[in-house]
Enzyme design. Structure first.
Site, PDB file in Angstrom:
ATOM      1  N   ASP A 159       0.900  -1.219   0.597  1.00  0.00           N
ATOM      2  CA  ASP A 159       0.078   0.127   0.383  1.00  0.00           C
ATOM      3  C   ASP A 159       0.939   1.295  -0.491  1.00  0.00           C
ATOM      4  OD1 ASP A 159       1.206  -0.944   2.512  1.00  0.00           O
ATOM      5  OD2 ASP A 159      -0.708   0.519   3.602  1.00  0.00           O
TER       6      ASP A 159
ATOM      7  N   HIS B  49       7.877   8.683   4.129  1.00  0.00           N
ATOM      8  CA  HIS B  49       6.971   9.415   4.730  1.00  0.00           C
ATOM      9  C   HIS B  49       7.365  10.775   4.544  1.00  0.00           C
ATOM     10  CE1 HIS B  49       4.309   6.055   7.302  1.00  0.00           C
ATOM     11  NE2 HIS B  49       5.438   5.741   6.282  1.00  0.00           N
TER      12      HIS B  49
ATOM     13  N   ARG C 258      18.160  -6.604  14.612  1.00  0.00           N
ATOM     14  CA  ARG C 258      18.118  -6.718  16.146  1.00  0.00           C
ATOM     15  C   ARG C 258      17.165  -7.152  16.507  1.00  0.00           C
ATOM     16  NH1 ARG C 258      19.091  -2.802  19.816  1.00  0.00           N
ATOM     17  NH2 ARG C 258      18.052  -3.214  22.036  1.00  0.00           N
TER      18      ARG C 258
ATOM     19  N   GLU D  95      -0.737  -1.827   4.708  1.00  0.00           N
ATOM     20  CA  GLU D  95       0.176  -1.843   6.484  1.00  0.00           C
ATOM     21  C   GLU D  95       0.220  -0.983   7.399  1.00  0.00           C
ATOM     22  OE1 GLU D  95       3.560  -0.730   8.964  1.00  0.00           O
ATOM     23  OE2 GLU D  95       3.231  -0.090   7.060  1.00  0.00           O
ATOM     24  N   GLU D  96      -0.218   0.490   6.324  1.00  0.00           N
ATOM     25  CA  GLU D  96       0.141   1.700   7.083  1.00  0.00           C
ATOM     26  C   GLU D  96      -1.311   2.249   7.786  1.00  0.00           C
ATOM     27  OE1 GLU D  96       2.615   3.628   5.953  1.00  0.00           O
ATOM     28  OE2 GLU D  96       3.452   3.128   4.857  1.00  0.00           O
TER      29      GLU D  96
END
Length: 398
Positions: free
Chosen positions: A79, A362, A176, A137-138
């Site tokens: 998306d 973004h 991580r 996802e956003e």
């Protein structure tokens, strides 16, 4: 493995072409139509088993290898964002106010071409590979949870995913163990005061003054209510109380976000915001409404799977450096996958050293180094094949 790397390199131009096509034709979260159709058509042309409309708008393709074995899932989101692109490139967005400003077009292109190469090598694949193409996802609640409920992880033993990272040099893999991205929640506080004339403040309950006090008081949560060894963010992003210059506002609305890694800190902050809003409004004889909306939980990487991918990355062409990164306060609904099955989520550097200025995710001028697409596909593919082979070998030895 050499076949994997060489074939992916041969298809690098196609990877870039797909990415640019998607970049020109972005679609917002929960509004994706053409993008999932494009993805499904690509996989169908490879002869894979394809499910569409998974969890709403998701696509899942399955590759069954020529030999039995475990099942690996690979995930890419597709998306875009409600941003007007400001880049002046020949493949800039054709859709006004919509842009791929986070790299999801690159994620999709990498996974599609990887699926093509793994299909060419399927006779040697020891197990099954599931390609999860996720929508939305956003925008919470996101597409991951709905796709999981619709069975995208059924039978999956491990999952790998990556995010192209435009502020990390190309050739660097960021990893991580444990919490790597934060839980992302939002809150709204509506202060109900008593409006009136600006020249007669004594007859009002000034919602703007109360709201301003509330903004200041909320800053005490992280500084005085959270253990300094625990990371947390409380940010007020909007303060709405529009009126004429000589009118004292009747109501004010504050909206903001909370970012945490530990569930107990998340719960405590939710309660603290309510307590502070109650006390601040009580002191001014005003009332309030409070809504705390939970977003994605924290992304928590599994130790063994993270260490495994790091070890595989050392042998991947294009990987120059492995960096253990600090936790990121951004949110990601990849967290839901890791709550169900083992796996890891790593970052693939996509910054070009020649750029004069680097823009964050973004941003209207966000861009990525397209060389990173090949690195992302190569590492995902290498991790998949290595995992499947090791599991078969372990089974034979046992």
């Amino acid at each position: 493995m050499e076949q994997l790397f060489s074939r992916l390199a041969n298809y690098q131009d196609e990877m870039v072409e797909i990415r640019r096509h998607l970049h020109q034709n972005p679609e917002l979260s929960f509004e994706e139509v053409e993008t999932p159709a494009f993805i499904a058509t690509y996989h169908e042309a490879l002869g894979l088993e394809v499910r569409t409309g998974v969890g709403g708008r998701g696509v899942v393709a399955k590759l069954k290898g020529g030999k039995p074995g475990k099942t690996v899932a690979l995930r890419a989101d597709f998306d875009a964002l409600p941003i007007q692109e400001e880049n002046d490139s020949p493949y800039k967005s054709k859709v006004p106010g919509v842009m791929h400003a986070c790299g999801h077009d690159g994620h999709t292109a990498s996974l599609l071409v990887l699926a093509k190469v793994l299909t060419e090598l399927k006779d040697e694949v020891e197990g099954t590979i599931v390609f999860i193409h996720q929508h939305a996802e956003e925008l919470a609640p996101g597409g991951a949870i709905a796709m999981i409920e619709d069975g995208c992880l059924d039978g999956v033993d491990v999952i790998y995913g990556t995010h192209l990272w435009a502020t990390m040099p190309t050739g660097t893999i960021g990893y991580r163990t444990g919490p790597v991205m934060a839980a992302a929640d939002s809150f709204t506080i509506k202060v109900q005061g008593k409006g009136g004339h600006g020249a007669q403040p004594h007859k009002t309950k000034d919602s703007i003054v109360i709201g301003a006090q509330l903004v200041s008081n909320l800053q005490q949560i992280v500084s005085r209510r959270v253990n300094p060894l625990d990371a947390a963010v409380v940010s007020v992003g909007a303060f709405e109380a529009k009126n004429a210059f000589n009118v004292i506002a009747d109501t004010a609305k504050l909206t903001g976000t909370v970012r945490t890694f530990k569930e107990e800190v998340r719960v405590a902050i939710e309660q603290e915001i309510d307590r502070i809003a109650k006390g601040t409004c009580l002191a001014s004889d005003a009332s309030y409404e409070y809504v705390f909306k939970r977003g994605y939980p924290a992304v928590v990487n599994h130790k063994d799977d993270t260490e495994f991918v790091v070890d595989v990355a050392r042998k991947v062409p294009g990987v120059i450096e492995l960096e253990e990164i600090e936790p990121q306060m951004g949110g990601e609904d990849y967290s839901y996958y890791l709550e169900r099955v083992p796996g890891t989520f790593f970052f693939t550097g996509a910054l070009d050293d020649s750029w004069e200025e680097v823009f964050p995710h973004h941003h209207p001028k966000f861009k990525i180094n397209e060389d990173a697409l090949l690195i992302a596909a190569s590492l995902l593919g290498a991790a998949t094949l290595t995992y499947l082979k090791q599991k078969v070998s372990t089974k034979v030895l046992s």
